[in-house]
Design a protein around this motif. Structure first.
Motif, PDB file in Angstrom:
ATOM      1  N   LYS A 195      39.367  37.280  38.711  1.00  0.00           N
ATOM      2  CA  LYS A 195      38.968  38.278  39.706  1.00  0.00           C
ATOM      3  C   LYS A 195      37.448  38.238  39.765  1.00  0.00           C
ATOM      4  O   LYS A 195      36.777  38.438  38.750  1.00  0.00           O
TER       5      LYS A 195
ATOM      6  N   GLY B 262      33.752  38.697  39.644  1.00  0.00           N
ATOM      7  CA  GLY B 262      32.895  39.723  39.088  1.00  0.00           C
ATOM      8  C   GLY B 262      33.474  40.458  37.889  1.00  0.00           C
ATOM      9  O   GLY B 262      32.857  41.416  37.399  1.00  0.00           O
ATOM     10  N   PHE B 263      34.634  40.007  37.413  1.00  0.00           N
ATOM     11  CA  PHE B 263      35.278  40.718  36.305  1.00  0.00           C
ATOM     12  C   PHE B 263      35.905  39.737  35.326  1.00  0.00           C
ATOM     13  O   PHE B 263      36.248  38.607  35.671  1.00  0.00           O
ATOM     14  N   ARG B 264      36.052  40.205  34.067  1.00  0.00           N
ATOM     15  CA  ARG B 264      36.933  39.566  33.096  1.00  0.00           C
ATOM     16  C   ARG B 264      37.934  40.617  32.644  1.00  0.00           C
ATOM     17  O   ARG B 264      37.557  41.748  32.321  1.00  0.00           O
ATOM     18  N   ARG B 265      39.224  40.227  32.586  1.00  0.00           N
ATOM     19  CA  ARG B 265      40.278  41.202  32.280  1.00  0.00           C
ATOM     20  C   ARG B 265      41.316  40.564  31.361  1.00  0.00           C
ATOM     21  O   ARG B 265      41.721  39.425  31.574  1.00  0.00           O
TER      22      ARG B 265
ATOM     23  N   TYR C 254      41.321  45.373  28.453  1.00  0.00           N
ATOM     24  CA  TYR C 254      39.882  45.163  28.573  1.00  0.00           C
ATOM     25  C   TYR C 254      39.568  44.832  30.035  1.00  0.00           C
ATOM     26  O   TYR C 254      40.112  43.869  30.590  1.00  0.00           O
ATOM     27  N   HIS C 255      38.704  45.626  30.633  1.00  0.00           N
ATOM     28  CA  HIS C 255      38.358  45.475  32.049  1.00  0.00           C
ATOM     29  C   HIS C 255      36.833  45.452  32.145  1.00  0.00           C
ATOM     30  O   HIS C 255      36.182  46.503  32.137  1.00  0.00           O
ATOM     31  N   LEU C 256      36.236  44.264  32.171  1.00  0.00           N
ATOM     32  CA  LEU C 256      34.802  44.094  32.069  1.00  0.00           C
ATOM     33  C   LEU C 256      34.205  43.643  33.399  1.00  0.00           C
ATOM     34  O   LEU C 256      34.582  42.595  33.930  1.00  0.00           O
ATOM     35  N   ARG C 257      33.326  44.464  33.942  1.00  0.00           N
ATOM     36  CA  ARG C 257      32.576  44.036  35.137  1.00  0.00           C
ATOM     37  C   ARG C 257      31.427  43.144  34.657  1.00  0.00           C
ATOM     38  O   ARG C 257      30.615  43.543  33.818  1.00  0.00           O
ATOM     39  N   THR C 258      31.359  41.950  35.194  1.00  0.00           N
ATOM     40  CA  THR C 258      30.349  41.001  34.730  1.00  0.00           C
ATOM     41  C   THR C 258      29.099  41.001  35.589  1.00  0.00           C
ATOM     42  O   THR C 258      28.090  40.414  35.205  1.00  0.00           O
TER      43      THR C 258
ATOM     44  N   THR D  51      26.639  43.690  38.213  1.00  0.00           N
ATOM     45  CA  THR D  51      26.437  45.029  38.769  1.00  0.00           C
ATOM     46  C   THR D  51      25.568  45.001  40.029  1.00  0.00           C
ATOM     47  O   THR D  51      25.208  46.054  40.563  1.00  0.00           O
TER      48      THR D  51
END
Length: 464
Positions: free
Chosen positions: A112, A114-117, A457-461, A463
């Protein structure tokens, strides 16, 4: 005054071992150290957890010469078969170690922008394993090794009949170099066990035992939102179709009915045999049953030992007599086995025919060396009778038609369905039951799901 646990040996009625029961101060201390040990252990890589558990296996197996006669003295299994439990212990332990890396690996939610999940399987905390006496090492290892591999700490409370088995686990973990508090043994009364279950430092309970015991565990945890695994009673059926390989079916079903003096959760307790082969099957079953040698489990020639206690044998004798009063016929008789004596744990194997589902021996758990055999005329009749039970751990069908057997299996209410085998636990498959047999599962990848909780784990990489 300290309460004392006394192990009465089924071999000769003597007191084989005595142990003080834990008071609350001891339980409280164990729970505290387990919690502290788990906080560190969950950060240990899986490969290092595996290394400890492999050393534990080696240390345990090195005690084989002491373990086998101890089993005979504590619960009556003949020494000729004691090593078999150690082989099963090793198979299950090594398998659960081998699959842990994959079973506990993060679950990637996919790309996804912009994200790592991902979803991680987090250890659940401290596991209280309450193990039964009939397969004291196999039952315990189902919980202990997977729980530790998943990053939990473990407190093992073994049956009052087999406390030395829990202590053997503790010795092996000590020799393996387990961190303090990671694995502990407590000998507890029922009241103290219930108090421990209610304590917030216990995060999961795995119980193997009676249906009434399962209800007691659930009641003790009634005010808590914790997981509970229950493997309880069984009345496992088998159906022999007209096209079955009779010599093969007879050999395996006799063993499935009487191994461990019939004291097996997944032992065969009721048989349904097609009318076309019924007479030949019964004749062969009785002939093989009569070849057993009942005697002291310390005798290398003994092939069936005493039941665990005299009261258990009296219960089985009561079921047999009730069935006979209702019209059943006993085809062997205690007189065939000179060592079989009322008032003792020694009870020879029995075959009952002319039985029906109005008799307890075909409906209620027996947990002893007696089998009821009913004649049926169709698959449909057999399926109805197999499902006419409050229990459901395993069921088996014996046939040369694999497709027909599989279709029957789809309709039988059971946790494990066997075709042309019985009374075996494959660690690659989930060990589970339905109805009053309990809930949850041990072993296989599925078993790890009950010993962990999902953490997302829902990380926005980015901003910007």
């Amino acid at each position: 005054m300290t309460e004392t646990l006394k192990v009465i040996s089924p071999v000769d009625g003597s007191v084989y071992a005595e142990r003080p029961l834990a008071d609350w101060a001891e339980v409280d201390g164990a729970l505290g150290t387990a919690k502290a040990a788990q906080a560190a252990w969950k950060l240990v890589p899986i490969a290092e957890r595996a290394s400890l558990c492999l050393r534990f296996i080696e240390a345990f197996l090195a005690m084989k010469d002491e373990i086998v006669p101890e089993l005979a003295w504590q619960m009556g299994r003949p020494i000729a078969y004691g090593a078999g439990e150690l082989r099963g212990f090793e198979e299950r332990a090594r398998y659960m170690i081998a699959i842990a890396g994959d079973a506990l690996a993060d679950i990637d939610a996919g790309p996804k922008e912009g994200f790592r999940r991902w979803v991680r399987r987090e250890p659940i905390g401290t596991v209280l394993a309450i193990a039964a006496w009939n397969y004291p090492y196999l039952i315990a290892v189902n919980s202990v090794v997977p729980a530790l591999m998943a990053g939990n700490s473990v407190i093992l409370k073994h049956s009052g009949q087999t406390p030395l088995c829990a202590e053997r686990f503790a010795m092996a973990f000590e020799k393996a170099g387990a961190p303090d508090g990671l694995f502990q043994v407590l000998h507890m009364s029922h009241d103290m066990t219930e108090k421990a279950i209610a304590d917030p430092r216990v995060d999961f309970v795995n119980f193997t035992g009676s249906v009434s015991g399962g209800h007691a565990v659930v009641h003790a945890a009634k005010d808590r939102f914790i997981g509970i695994g229950l493997e309880l009673g069984g009345k496992d059926p088998a159906y022999v179709r007209a096209d079955a390989n009779l010599p093969f079916a007879i050999e395996n079903l006799v063993d499935g009915a009487y191994f461990n003096s019939g004291q097996s959760c997944c032992g065969k307790e009721r048989l349904y045999v097609h009318a076309d082969v019924y007479d030949d099957f019964v004749e062969g079953f009785v002939d093989l049953t009569k070849k057993y040698k009942l005697g002291s489990p310390l005798d290398a020639d003994t092939t069936i030992g005493p039941m665990v206690r005299a009261s258990s044998a009296a219960f089985v004798r009561g079921q047999i007599e009730q069935a006979k009063r209702a019209g059943a016929r006993a085809l062997v008789g205690e007189a065939h086995f000179p060592a079989s004596k009322p008032g003792t744990p020694y009870l020879g194997p029995e075959v009952l025919v002319d039985v029906n589902h109005q008799m307890d021996v075909m409906r209620e758990e027996t947990f002893g060396p007696v089998i009821g055999i009913m004649k049926v005329t169709s698959d449909e009749e057999a399926i109805g009778l197999m499902n006419d039970s409050p229990y459901g751990l395993t069921a088996s069908v014996w046939t040369e038609d694999e497709e027909a057997g599989e279709k029957i299996g789809e309709r039988v209410e059971t946790g494990t369905f066997f075709l042309n085998r019985c009374d075996y636990l494959d660690p690659a498959l989930a060990w589970t039951g339905v109805k009053d047999t309990g809930r949850g599962a041990t072993l296989s990848r599925v078993g790890y799901e009950y010993l962990t909780r999902p953490k997302s784990y829902h990380l926005r990489t980015r901003t910007k």
